[in-house]
Design a protein around this motif. Sequence first.
Motif, PDB file in Angstrom:
ATOM      1  N   ASP A 109       0.771  -1.130  -0.062  1.00 44.60           N
ATOM      2  CA  ASP A 109       0.070   0.104   0.130  1.00 44.60           C
ATOM      3  C   ASP A 109       0.872   1.221   0.046  1.00 44.60           C
ATOM      4  OD1 ASP A 109       1.098   0.020   2.463  1.00 44.60           O
ATOM      5  OD2 ASP A 109      -0.913  -0.487   3.593  1.00 44.60           O
ATOM      6  N   GLN A 110       0.131   2.478  -0.147  1.00 49.65           N
ATOM      7  CA  GLN A 110       0.803   3.653  -0.131  1.00 49.65           C
ATOM      8  C   GLN A 110       1.701   4.090   0.927  1.00 49.65           C
ATOM      9  OE1 GLN A 110       0.836   6.229  -2.785  1.00 49.65           O
ATOM     10  NE2 GLN A 110       2.607   6.320  -1.479  1.00 49.65           N
ATOM     11  N   ALA A 111       1.446   3.542   2.211  1.00 48.75           N
ATOM     12  CA  ALA A 111       2.022   4.048   3.463  1.00 48.75           C
ATOM     13  C   ALA A 111       3.224   3.155   3.488  1.00 48.75           C
ATOM     14  CB  ALA A 111       1.261   3.703   4.823  1.00 48.75           C
ATOM     15  N   GLN A 112       3.256   1.978   3.332  1.00 53.13           N
ATOM     16  CA  GLN A 112       4.527   1.216   3.119  1.00 53.13           C
ATOM     17  C   GLN A 112       5.401   1.535   1.842  1.00 53.13           C
ATOM     18  OE1 GLN A 112       3.748  -3.026   3.304  1.00 53.13           O
ATOM     19  NE2 GLN A 112       5.900  -3.654   4.253  1.00 53.13           N
ATOM     20  N   VAL A 113       4.861   1.894   0.884  1.00 53.57           N
ATOM     21  CA  VAL A 113       5.943   2.233  -0.114  1.00 53.57           C
ATOM     22  C   VAL A 113       6.502   3.452   0.189  1.00 53.57           C
ATOM     23  CG1 VAL A 113       5.812   3.031  -2.526  1.00 53.57           C
ATOM     24  CG2 VAL A 113       4.466   1.135  -2.024  1.00 53.57           C
ATOM     25  N   SER A 114       6.012   4.535   0.712  1.00 53.45           N
ATOM     26  CA  SER A 114       6.437   5.762   1.323  1.00 53.45           C
ATOM     27  C   SER A 114       7.514   5.402   2.351  1.00 53.45           C
ATOM     28  CB  SER A 114       5.285   6.607   1.766  1.00 53.45           C
ATOM     29  OG  SER A 114       4.447   6.958   0.836  1.00 53.45           O
TER      30      SER A 114
ATOM     31  N   LEU B 248      10.180  -5.272   0.513  1.00 56.63           N
ATOM     32  CA  LEU B 248      10.679  -6.415   0.189  1.00 56.63           C
ATOM     33  C   LEU B 248       9.532  -7.493   0.801  1.00 56.63           C
ATOM     34  CD1 LEU B 248      12.894  -8.499  -0.862  1.00 56.63           C
ATOM     35  CD2 LEU B 248      13.975  -8.191   1.466  1.00 56.63           C
ATOM     36  N   PHE B 249       8.957  -7.182   1.933  1.00 57.05           N
ATOM     37  CA  PHE B 249       7.975  -8.039   2.479  1.00 57.05           C
ATOM     38  C   PHE B 249       6.657  -7.200   3.097  1.00 57.05           C
ATOM     39  CE2 PHE B 249      12.091 -10.063   3.753  1.00 57.05           C
ATOM     40  CZ  PHE B 249      11.758 -11.448   3.062  1.00 57.05           C
ATOM     41  N   PRO B 250       5.870  -7.339   2.102  1.00 54.13           N
ATOM     42  CA  PRO B 250       4.477  -6.108   2.612  1.00 54.13           C
ATOM     43  C   PRO B 250       3.696  -6.518   3.676  1.00 54.13           C
ATOM     44  CG  PRO B 250       4.080  -7.834   0.488  1.00 54.13           C
ATOM     45  CD  PRO B 250       5.427  -7.895   0.738  1.00 54.13           C
ATOM     46  N   ASP B 251       3.208  -5.742   4.572  1.00 54.19           N
ATOM     47  CA  ASP B 251       2.651  -6.330   5.612  1.00 54.19           C
ATOM     48  C   ASP B 251       1.190  -6.679   5.396  1.00 54.19           C
ATOM     49  OD1 ASP B 251       4.578  -5.466   7.090  1.00 54.19           O
ATOM     50  OD2 ASP B 251       4.295  -3.279   7.296  1.00 54.19           O
ATOM     51  N   ASN B 252       0.507  -5.639   4.520  1.00 51.78           N
ATOM     52  CA  ASN B 252      -1.018  -5.806   4.176  1.00 51.78           C
ATOM     53  C   ASN B 252      -0.951  -5.989   2.570  1.00 51.78           C
ATOM     54  OD1 ASN B 252      -1.768  -5.757   6.794  1.00 51.78           O
ATOM     55  ND2 ASN B 252      -1.754  -3.466   6.825  1.00 51.78           N
ATOM     56  N   PRO B 253      -0.685  -7.203   2.074  1.00 52.94           N
ATOM     57  CA  PRO B 253      -0.560  -7.295   0.760  1.00 52.94           C
ATOM     58  C   PRO B 253      -2.083  -7.241   0.141  1.00 52.94           C
ATOM     59  CG  PRO B 253      -0.288  -9.433   1.803  1.00 52.94           C
ATOM     60  CD  PRO B 253      -0.393  -8.592   2.785  1.00 52.94           C
ATOM     61  N   SER B 254      -2.217  -6.488  -1.007  1.00 55.45           N
ATOM     62  CA  SER B 254      -3.395  -6.221  -1.932  1.00 55.45           C
ATOM     63  C   SER B 254      -3.502  -6.289  -3.361  1.00 55.45           C
ATOM     64  CB  SER B 254      -3.924  -4.899  -1.403  1.00 55.45           C
ATOM     65  OG  SER B 254      -5.057  -4.603  -2.018  1.00 55.45           O
ATOM     66  N   LEU B 255      -4.408  -6.767  -4.001  1.00 56.53           N
ATOM     67  CA  LEU B 255      -4.527  -6.803  -5.358  1.00 56.53           C
ATOM     68  C   LEU B 255      -4.919  -5.722  -5.936  1.00 56.53           C
ATOM     69  CD1 LEU B 255      -5.340 -10.492  -5.838  1.00 56.53           C
ATOM     70  CD2 LEU B 255      -3.260  -9.446  -5.938  1.00 56.53           C
ATOM     71  N   ARG B 256      -4.955  -4.544  -5.261  1.00 54.87           N
ATOM     72  CA  ARG B 256      -5.528  -3.226  -5.899  1.00 54.87           C
ATOM     73  C   ARG B 256      -4.682  -2.744  -6.935  1.00 54.87           C
ATOM     74  NH1 ARG B 256      -8.641  -0.638  -8.021  1.00 54.87           N
ATOM     75  NH2 ARG B 256      -9.177   1.370  -7.272  1.00 54.87           N
ATOM     76  N   ALA B 257      -3.550  -2.980  -7.001  1.00 51.95           N
ATOM     77  CA  ALA B 257      -2.881  -2.322  -8.221  1.00 51.95           C
ATOM     78  C   ALA B 257      -3.136  -3.137  -9.640  1.00 51.95           C
ATOM     79  CB  ALA B 257      -1.343  -2.477  -8.119  1.00 51.95           C
ATOM     80  N   TYR B 258      -3.270  -4.438  -9.368  1.00 56.14           N
ATOM     81  CA  TYR B 258      -3.691  -5.230 -10.770  1.00 56.14           C
ATOM     82  C   TYR B 258      -5.094  -5.002 -10.815  1.00 56.14           C
ATOM     83  CZ  TYR B 258       0.415  -7.964  -9.410  1.00 56.14           C
ATOM     84  OH  TYR B 258       1.989  -8.228  -9.174  1.00 56.14           O
ATOM     85  N   GLU B 259      -6.089  -4.812 -10.132  1.00 52.98           N
ATOM     86  CA  GLU B 259      -7.547  -4.570 -10.359  1.00 52.98           C
ATOM     87  C   GLU B 259      -7.501  -3.353 -11.262  1.00 52.98           C
ATOM     88  OE1 GLU B 259      -9.628  -4.379  -6.783  1.00 52.98           O
ATOM     89  OE2 GLU B 259      -9.301  -6.679  -6.078  1.00 52.98           O
ATOM     90  N   SER B 260      -6.853  -2.362 -10.692  1.00 51.13           N
ATOM     91  CA  SER B 260      -6.732  -0.956 -11.380  1.00 51.13           C
ATOM     92  C   SER B 260      -5.981  -1.028 -12.865  1.00 51.13           C
ATOM     93  CB  SER B 260      -5.918   0.203 -10.718  1.00 51.13           C
ATOM     94  OG  SER B 260      -4.758  -0.171 -10.541  1.00 51.13           O
ATOM     95  N   LEU B 261      -5.222  -1.739 -13.038  1.00 50.63           N
ATOM     96  CA  LEU B 261      -4.683  -1.994 -14.211  1.00 50.63           C
ATOM     97  C   LEU B 261      -5.722  -2.561 -15.193  1.00 50.63           C
ATOM     98  CD1 LEU B 261      -1.142  -3.632 -13.833  1.00 50.63           C
ATOM     99  CD2 LEU B 261      -1.630  -1.545 -14.497  1.00 50.63           C
TER     100      LEU B 261
END
Length: 313
Positions: free
Chosen positions: A64-69, A76-89
């Motif tokens: 998510d945005q907070a972890q990327v920032s 390297l290891f996302p805390d709350n993985p989400s498929l939102r980026a793939y859905e938006s694509l």
Amino acid sequence: MTTTIARPSTTTAPPPRRKRRPVLVGGMPPPSMAARVLKGIVLTILCAFVVIPFVSVVSTSLADQAQVSQAGGFVLFPDNPSLRAYESLFEGGVVTRAFVVSLVITVVGTLISLACTATLAYALSRPESFGHRPLLLTVLATLLFAPGIIPNYLVIQQVGLLDSYWSLILPVAVNGFNVIVMRAFFMGLPRELMEAARIDGAGEIATLRLIVMPLSKAVFAVIGLFYAVSYWNAFFNALLYLNDATMWPLQLVVRSYVIQNATLSDPLATTAPPPTESIQMAILVLSIVPILLVYPFLQRHFAKGVLTGAVKS
């Protein structure tokens, strides 16, 4: 006075034990334990250099945005993985259409390239064929002298292939290196089978289709993968010959999102869009996954297809 004669002792000393010679591997003694440990460490480090960037790309696409920032761009290891980026694509339809375009170009182009390469390589593998040597020299010349961008563009323009998907297939349908590899493989096949087919009344096309091709599955798999990867990863020809953005293949869309920082955000959307880095990494994953899915099924043919074609020349 009696004399006694000493008899020789019947017990003999055991022969000296010979040192066991080390088993030679490839004409050389096996490596020591320290050398094997060192090789394992080096291979582990090299594998880490390959695996960690790929894991980072996949993880960033799920973050998510907070972890990327917080991570500064790569996670390297996302805390709350989400498929939102793939859905938006896939919501906008641009990536879906580009994915289908790349898939069709790859499948059609690979089939055409394999057909042209196989027929040309078979003709060059028969020394009695008409124009064998001049045609072989012409193919070899293409490995040394490549045409420039402007002559290629002028030819495509003159034959009317601008803004056509054929401009991405026909100019690169035959690769000289692949022709040489397949020709060498064909020359290694038993000549008796082809002579027997000719005696039975089979023509050249029938011999290629019924005798040569069933015996050449390995080289067809390798050359087919070479062509498929080339068509799937190509973007420069599309950049030159396709002026309509709706016709762009996936790799050109990847370039626009990753290099030119194009955005998929909808100004009327009520929810916050995924991070730009996540979208960029997601589209990179989509462009890599098809080749990763195909490669394991063809990997076992590489040694037989390429090395046999390279040795029996």
